[in-house]
Design a protein around this motif. Structure first.
Motif, PDB file in Angstrom:
ATOM      1  N   TYR A   1     -10.818   5.524   3.658  1.00 39.41           N
ATOM      2  CA  TYR A   1      -9.971   4.506   4.262  1.00 39.41           C
ATOM      3  C   TYR A   1      -8.602   5.124   4.536  1.00 39.41           C
ATOM      4  CZ  TYR A   1     -13.278   0.990   2.394  1.00 39.41           C
ATOM      5  OH  TYR A   1     -14.388   0.238   2.088  1.00 39.41           O
ATOM      6  N   LYS A   2      -8.196   5.152   5.796  1.00 40.34           N
ATOM      7  CA  LYS A   2      -6.870   5.659   6.131  1.00 40.34           C
ATOM      8  C   LYS A   2      -5.835   4.570   5.863  1.00 40.34           C
ATOM      9  CE  LYS A   2      -3.982   7.501   9.846  1.00 40.34           C
ATOM     10  NZ  LYS A   2      -3.311   8.423   8.910  1.00 40.34           N
ATOM     11  N   ASN A   3      -4.721   4.985   5.287  1.00 39.81           N
ATOM     12  CA  ASN A   3      -3.612   4.072   5.036  1.00 39.81           C
ATOM     13  C   ASN A   3      -2.756   3.980   6.296  1.00 39.81           C
ATOM     14  OD1 ASN A   3      -1.475   2.563   4.082  1.00 39.81           O
ATOM     15  ND2 ASN A   3      -1.032   3.890   2.335  1.00 39.81           N
ATOM     16  N   ILE A   4      -2.835   2.841   6.991  1.00 40.54           N
ATOM     17  CA  ILE A   4      -2.046   2.651   8.200  1.00 40.54           C
ATOM     18  C   ILE A   4      -0.777   1.860   7.886  1.00 40.54           C
ATOM     19  CG2 ILE A   4      -4.013   2.858   9.748  1.00 40.54           C
ATOM     20  CD1 ILE A   4      -4.180  -0.171   9.884  1.00 40.54           C
ATOM     21  N   GLY A   5      -0.522   1.649   6.595  1.00 37.28           N
ATOM     22  CA  GLY A   5       0.707   0.998   6.153  1.00 37.28           C
ATOM     23  C   GLY A   5       1.650   2.009   5.548  1.00 37.28           C
ATOM     24  N   ALA A   6       2.321   1.621   4.478  1.00 35.75           N
ATOM     25  CA  ALA A   6       3.241   2.510   3.769  1.00 35.75           C
ATOM     26  C   ALA A   6       2.622   2.914   2.434  1.00 35.75           C
ATOM     27  CB  ALA A   6       4.583   1.810   3.543  1.00 35.75           C
ATOM     28  N   ASP A   7       3.227   3.920   1.788  1.00 31.93           N
ATOM     29  CA  ASP A   7       2.675   4.387   0.529  1.00 31.93           C
ATOM     30  C   ASP A   7       2.765   3.320  -0.553  1.00 31.93           C
ATOM     31  OD1 ASP A   7       1.625   7.043  -0.675  1.00 31.93           O
ATOM     32  OD2 ASP A   7       3.068   6.360  -2.168  1.00 31.93           O
ATOM     33  N   ASN A   8       3.822   2.499  -0.518  1.00 40.30           N
ATOM     34  CA  ASN A   8       3.977   1.467  -1.546  1.00 40.30           C
ATOM     35  C   ASN A   8       3.556   0.073  -1.060  1.00 40.30           C
ATOM     36  OD1 ASN A   8       6.106   1.141   0.224  1.00 40.30           O
ATOM     37  ND2 ASN A   8       7.566   0.539  -1.371  1.00 40.30           N
TER      38      ASN A   8
ATOM     39  N   ASN B   1     -10.318  -4.842   1.877  1.00 44.51           N
ATOM     40  CA  ASN B   1     -10.171  -5.915   2.848  1.00 44.51           C
ATOM     41  C   ASN B   1     -11.514  -6.618   3.008  1.00 44.51           C
ATOM     42  OD1 ASN B   1     -11.707  -4.388   4.921  1.00 44.51           O
ATOM     43  ND2 ASN B   1      -9.872  -3.096   4.975  1.00 44.51           N
ATOM     44  N   ALA B   2     -11.485  -7.752   3.669  1.00 42.91           N
ATOM     45  CA  ALA B   2     -12.700  -8.548   3.837  1.00 42.91           C
ATOM     46  C   ALA B   2     -13.642  -7.960   4.870  1.00 42.91           C
ATOM     47  CB  ALA B   2     -12.323  -9.976   4.233  1.00 42.91           C
ATOM     48  N   THR B   3     -13.119  -7.136   5.768  1.00 49.01           N
ATOM     49  CA  THR B   3     -13.952  -6.551   6.824  1.00 49.01           C
ATOM     50  C   THR B   3     -14.853  -5.455   6.286  1.00 49.01           C
ATOM     51  OG1 THR B   3     -12.205  -7.021   8.435  1.00 49.01           O
ATOM     52  CG2 THR B   3     -13.909  -5.452   9.087  1.00 49.01           C
ATOM     53  N   ASP B   4     -14.295  -4.567   5.474  1.00 47.83           N
ATOM     54  CA  ASP B   4     -15.056  -3.429   4.936  1.00 47.83           C
ATOM     55  C   ASP B   4     -14.818  -3.305   3.437  1.00 47.83           C
ATOM     56  OD1 ASP B   4     -16.130  -2.287   7.474  1.00 47.83           O
ATOM     57  OD2 ASP B   4     -13.994  -2.019   7.918  1.00 47.83           O
TER      58      ASP B   4
ATOM     59  N   SER C   1      -7.724   1.117   6.300  1.00 44.29           N
ATOM     60  CA  SER C   1      -8.672   0.904   7.387  1.00 44.29           C
ATOM     61  C   SER C   1      -9.806   1.914   7.256  1.00 44.29           C
ATOM     62  CB  SER C   1      -7.976   1.078   8.740  1.00 44.29           C
ATOM     63  OG  SER C   1      -8.896   0.966   9.807  1.00 44.29           O
ATOM     64  N   LEU C   2     -11.043   1.435   7.195  1.00 39.98           N
ATOM     65  CA  LEU C   2     -12.199   2.314   7.006  1.00 39.98           C
ATOM     66  C   LEU C   2     -12.373   3.247   8.202  1.00 39.98           C
ATOM     67  CD1 LEU C   2     -14.703   3.086   5.298  1.00 39.98           C
ATOM     68  CD2 LEU C   2     -15.970   1.352   6.584  1.00 39.98           C
TER      69      LEU C   2
END
Length: 680
Positions: free
Chosen positions: A289-296, A245-248, A301-302
């Motif tokens: 980075y933790k995945n706060i979305g889905a696996d696919n 992502n652009a943030t981290d 998020s750092l």
């Protein structure tokens, strides 16, 4: 407890316990010993156990070990020497090793979603990605044959070279070799070969085809390629260095690599980024980075930039431990030198760290209380390796620091015995009594009375794996270290065919005789004997893989009795900047003989001024009594026939000591009794 850091070039086992990761050294020996460059885990046969893929050193291919573990028993069994692929699957077979090198990590993934594992790799000399399709399901109906056809020589219709991506590459309709591309497109003449890369295959948008994240050895960021094609015909329509992502965004000095795996056991894979090379971020080199979305459809998020490293002792690059009672409280603390902590401008800052012993004499516990002891980083010495000893005979311990130039810097302790140490720079590497000592590169000193004449000498290891002995020809209060024996002991601890070795010596007393333990770049500990009375000869190699201890490159040992059980314990540093602790169980060192424990009594204990020794047996028999400090050095020797002996202990520094009594029996046999005491 001292936790061991993760080593470069050596696999260690991490056990998942919810979100807690615990180092499990009992499983380390289960990994193959030929892991030298990179290792990737992938469950290729879908049995629920991750198999091991490594670079086959010297063979230019990928070697496979199948995970054959059973509950509680980790095991990898050799499966394939190196993977092969057919470069002409529609004609006369042209089977070659699947492209790889020591710095070219392939991408392992099920590209076509048929259940078996495919491979993405760069051409050995090229800038195009190759898709090596696993034909196991098509030909045999099962997963574990690992037979490949090279079905796309320019997967994604794009190339990557010199950290720059080119989409819709005009030569991709042809399965071409690099020389053909150069001949027809001179702009690629500089692309001699793709020197090193790593890749992660991941579905970022939930459309079932794979995107790719590339890292290159010469780049400081990754390159993300979005796949707008299909499962069978990839086409990249976007390439960006801003990932995830652009943030981290991921940014390392060199060779960033990414890994997609479930770190918190929530069933959704997360992202880890780390440099795949030395001379890069070291003590903050694992970005989670933790995945706060889905696996696919991941959304990363750092969380932290020191994943696992914040749960262990981490000293950047290189760690050289030694023991020293820095706070004057009578127990042993640990001082750790290092090659350096990475920093963006000057790259490395070498320092000394302090692990203060806040436990008891029998149950030590260490806190990291200082990462720049005495602010020695201001001296700009790189690769600081410390040693402590009473160089000037005033009762406290002084400090000598070796560095990358092969020279030594001397600091005098002006605090006095029993006080918190205070060091003053007395002689740098151009002046003073230490002038003239230069071993060439990478000095690793040990302060010890080598010839047992009561004068402190110096042992110095060096880059080429040999030892140097600097004999003290001065006095207790005014040492003169002008007599040097190079190639001391006639030993070298090099890997076969390598010049770099980094010999880190630790000489110690083993039941009255010196032994010599040496760490090395090879990753094992050497043990030598036949030292006493043989200082001008060749020492005897006892073991070149002592106790099967392997803690990674540039192992640096230090021995001391931390828990007051009469046995020497071992602390080992390594080039990845961690420490490992091994408890002494009597394999070497001074052991108390419990069977005759009552035959020698000593009191008071702890003692201040005078120690009383008495013997229940051995009347009128010659007794040789030796007081030995925590580093195994003889401090005082007495011979007596008396049943009771008083020993003045005022001259001793505070700390732990061993009384070792050697008794001559009537039949001319010797009998040993040992006990420990504390000087306050």
């Amino acid at each position: 407890m001292i936790k061991a850091a993760n080593e470069l070039g050596h696999l260690k086992m991490i056990i998942f316990q919810g979100q807690l990761l615990t180092h499990a050294p009992q499983f380390q020996s289960a990994f193959p010993t030929d892991v030298n460059s990179w290792a990737v885990f992938y469950d290729f046969n879908n049995d629920g156990k991750a198999d091991l893929f490594i670079y086959a050193l010297g063979l230019g291919g990928v070697r496979v070990y199948k995970n054959t573990s059973t509950p509680g028993n980790l095991q990898f069994t050799f499966y394939i020497n190196f993977l092969k692929s057919d470069y002409n699957p529609n004609g006369t077979p042209n089977v070659s090793n699947l492209p790889s090198s020591s710095v070219a990590v392939p991408g392992l993934a099920d590209i076509d979603n048929d259940g078996d594992m495919d491979v993405l790799s760069f051409q050995t000399s090229g800038i195009q990605l190759e898709w090596h399709k696993n034909m196991s399901m098509e030909r045999y109906g099962h997963l574990d044959s690992l037979v490949f056809d090279m079905v796309d020589g320019c997967w994604g219709d794009a190339v990557e070279n010199n950290c720059e991506a080119t989409l819709n590459y005009q030569f991709c309709p042809l399965v071409m070799r690099y020389n053909e591309a150069v001949q027809n497109n001179p702009k690629n003449v500089d692309a001699v070969m793709h020197a090193g890369s790593c890749m992660m295959c991941i579905d970022m948008d939930g459309d079932n085809d794979k995107e790719v994240v590339l890292g290159d050895i010469s780049c400081d960021s990754v390159e993300y390629f979005r796949n707008a094609g299909s499962i069978s015909n990839a086409n990249f329509d976007l390439a960006t260095k801003v990932f995830p992502n652009a943030t981290d965004p991921i940014a390392f000095k060199q060779f960033p690599c990414t890994y997609f795996l479930d770190l918190d056991n929530d069933g959704i894979r997360d992202l880890i980024a780390a440099p795949n090379i030395q001379t890069s971020e070291n003590y903050r080199g694992a970005w989670y980075y933790k995945n706060i979305g889905a696996d696919n459809i991941p959304n990363f998020s750092l969380v932290k930039k020191n994943f696992l490293q914040d749960q262990m002792l981490e000293f950047g690059e290189g760690s050289y431990p030694t023991t020293f009672d820095y706070d004057g409280d009578g127990d042993l603390d640990i001082i750790v030198g290092n090659f350096g902590y990475y920093q963006p401008v000057s790259l490395y800052s070498s320092r000394l760290a302090v692990l203060q012993n806040v436990g008891t004499t029998t149950l030590p516990s260490f806190n990291l209380v200082n990462v720049d002891y005495m602010t020695l980083s201001t001296y700009n010495l790189k690769n600081m390796a410390p040693s402590f000893g009473d160089m000037d005979g005033d009762g406290d311990k002084d400090m000598i620091v070796g560095d990358i130039t092969g020279k030594l810097t001397y600091f005098t302790n002006t605090a006095g015995a029993g006080n918190v140490a205070n060091f003053t720079l007395t002689a740098d590497f151009t002046t003073g009594f230490i002038s003239g000592i230069d071993v060439g590169n990478n000095a690793y000193p040990q302060i010890i009375d080598v010839n047992k004449d009561g004068l402190i000498d110096l042992l110095v290891g060096e880059y080429d794996g040999s030892l140097n002995y600097y004999k003290n020809v001065g006095t207790v209060n005014a040492p003169v270290l002008s007599a040097v024996v190079t190639n001391f002991g006639g030993l070298k601890v090099n890997k076969p065919g390598y010049y770099e070795a980094h010999s880190t010596p630790f000489m110690f007393d083993d039941n009255g005789s010196y032994k010599l333990m040496i760490g090395s770049d090879r990753g094992y500990l050497y043990m030598y004997g036949n030292i006493d009375g043989n200082l001008s000869g060749n020492f005897t190699l006892i073991d070149s893989t002592y106790n099967d201890i392997y803690e990674g490159e540039q192992m640096a040992p230090s021995l001391a009795d931390f828990n007051a059980d009469g046995k020497l314990d071992l602390v080992v540093g390594n080039y990845s900047g961690g420490l490992a602790y091994f408890k002494g169980v009597g394999t070497f060192g001074i052991e108390e003989n419990s069977a005759v424990y009552s035959e020698m009594n000593l009191f008071p204990n702890p003692v201040q001024n005078e120690l009383n020794l008495s013997f229940n047996d051995f009347n009128n028999q010659l007794k040789e009594i030796v007081i030995i400090d925590e580093l195994g050095r003889e401090i005082k020797k007495i011979e007596s026939n008396d049943v009771s002996i008083l020993i003045n202990t005022e001259f001793l520094n505070t700390g732990f000591y061993i009384v070792k009594c050697k008794v001559l029996l009537p039949d001319n046999r010797y009998y040993f009794v040992t006990k420990k005491f504390v000087k306050t």
